[in-house]
Structures are given as C-alpha cells and as structure tokens.
Design a protein around this motif. Structure first.
Motif, mmCIF file in Angstrom:
data_model
loop_
_atom_site.group_PDB
_atom_site.id
_atom_site.type_symbol
_atom_site.label_atom_id
_atom_site.label_comp_id
_atom_site.label_asym_id
_atom_site.label_seq_id
_atom_site.Cartn_x
_atom_site.Cartn_y
_atom_site.Cartn_z
ATOM 1 N N ILE A 1 0.766 -1.175 -0.203
ATOM 2 C CA ILE A 1 -0.014 -0.044 0.360
ATOM 3 C C ILE A 1 1.019 0.968 0.010
ATOM 4 N N ALA A 2 0.568 2.171 -0.771
ATOM 5 C CA ALA A 2 1.068 3.797 -0.674
ATOM 6 C C ALA A 2 0.580 4.647 -0.205
ATOM 7 N N THR A 3 0.704 5.856 0.684
ATOM 8 C CA THR A 3 0.236 6.647 0.495
ATOM 9 C C THR A 3 1.364 8.383 0.315
ATOM 10 N N VAL A 4 0.539 9.041 0.207
ATOM 11 C CA VAL A 4 1.665 10.725 -0.074
ATOM 12 C C VAL A 4 0.069 11.356 1.124
ATOM 13 N N CYS A 5 1.105 12.383 1.609
ATOM 14 C CA CYS A 5 1.264 13.082 2.455
ATOM 15 C C CYS A 5 0.966 14.303 2.643
ATOM 16 N N GLU A 6 0.365 15.234 3.676
ATOM 17 C CA GLU A 6 0.603 16.824 3.282
ATOM 18 C C GLU A 6 2.082 17.263 3.837
ATOM 19 N N ASP A 7 3.242 15.920 4.562
ATOM 20 C CA ASP A 7 4.170 16.230 5.275
ATOM 21 C C ASP A 7 4.852 15.990 4.246
ATOM 22 N N GLN A 8 4.836 16.035 3.399
ATOM 23 C CA GLN A 8 5.582 15.475 1.806
ATOM 24 C C GLN A 8 6.770 14.084 2.154
#
Length: 213
Positions: free
Chosen positions: A56-63
C-alpha cells in the motif's frame, strides 16, 4: 474527511486515506478494520494498492510518499514527494508520484528514482497505464509518456484537466476538463471521441467500468 477509497485488485479489501492522518484497510465483506497506518504527521491525500495486494502506498501533506506492507502495516520505504497522487505499476515494482512540478518513478525495492519528468507548472495527477508501459500526467495539460524511456508520446490540447484515467485496454483516456465536461480521447492519436458527459456542478473523478463500456 476521506480523500480516497479504493478496492484491492481481488475486491476483498478496501483502502481509505483521510485528512485525520490515518490510512485504513477494511474487510469489504464484514466492514471490519483489518489494519490502520498511523505514522503520518499530516493529512493523507491519496493511496494506492499494488495489484498483488501486498503493498500500500500513501502520499501525505508532510511531503512523504510511504510504501507499507499491506498485511502487517510495516513501513517498507519512504520517499520525499510534495505531491497529491500516487500509483503502483501493474507489476508492483515501481511507483509514481507527483512532486511539485515533477513526476517521479521510484523502484519500490531499491528506492532509486528511475525516471524524473519536469514540467513548467504543478503536476496534480499521475497514473500508470494498465500494461505499465505508459504514464498519464496532468499539469497545465494532460500528457502521455513512455514509462521506461521518459519519451513524450502525446499531449491532449484542451483546457486544463482535473482528472484522467486509461481504459482497461489502454486504448482510450477518460478525462475531466476544467469546463466540467467528461470526454473520451484516443490514447494514441489524441482524437476526441463523440461522447461528452456534462451535468455535474464540479466533477473531480471519473473511471471506466471494467468492460470499458
């Protein structure tokens, strides 16, 4: 607020990501939570699951773009990416994510950046084709590139796009324009097909059915 919700390839699980900094895996039959990934610092903007259901991949506002074990929630890799969309290649070996004015492809095992495409404006969406040979990228326009060489193959010359996706055979592109109209394009010639769908106030996502009809 939930930012995205997707099925696993076999339909047995649902993956959600939210602005509450958590991504969750749900059993699609019982609705029970099977896994929660809580190591994000800020809102999660997108998620993806590999076709074999193991990553699973996640992209976050913490860059950060993070890759997780889909069964025990172990963090496998973390990459710097100031983006809002991510997608695994069909074989699960690579992952693409936007990074401000760039689109980058990483090798999931080595962590090496294998391809880096730069644009003149923000990249807001990126996606592998179903066969993994091409990538669709939305910046000031929608363009298609070779996923191995990085060669440019096609640009759809229209008003700015908000979202796009390939048909399952990779021959067509379904795209939402800033004019709020959903159109179908030939993925190789760029010709607009006759069908145009309008009527939503603000469409932001569109997909083909599994049979592409």
């Amino acid at each position: 607020r939930i930012e995205n919700a997707i099925f696993s390839f076999d339909g047995s699980r649902i993956i959600t990501c939210s602005r509450d900094t958590r991504a969750k895996v749900w059993n699609s039959s019982t609705g029970h939570i099977e896994l929660t990934m809580e190591e994000h610092i800020e809102a999660i903007l997108d998620c993806s699951i590999s076709n074999d259901g193991t990553q699973i991949a996640t992209v976050c506002e913490d860059q950060k773009l993070r890759v997780w074990d889909a069964f025990d929630g172990t963090l496998k890799k973390s990459f710097h990416a100031d983006g809002c969309s991510c997608c695994f290649s069909p074989d699960g070996e690579r992952i693409i994510c936007d990074d401000i004015d760039q689109a980058k492809i990483w090798n999931c095992r080595t962590g090496i950046v294998e391809l880096n495409l730069k644009f003149n404006d923000y990249v807001i969406f990126c996606l592998f084709s179903p066969d993994g040979n091409r990538i669709l990228i939305i910046s000031t326009n929608l363009s298609i590139w070779n996923a191995q060489s990085g060669d440019h193959e096609l640009t759809l010359e229209d008003d700015q796009f908000m979202h796009g996706t390939f048909s399952s055979d990779g021959k067509r592109v379904l795209a939402i324009g800033i004019d709020r109209v959903v159109r179908i394009w030939d993925a190789f010639t760029g010709a607009t097909q006759e069908l145009a769908i309008s009527g939503h106030i603000r469409p932001n996502h569109a997909v083909f059915s599994n049979d592409d009809n």
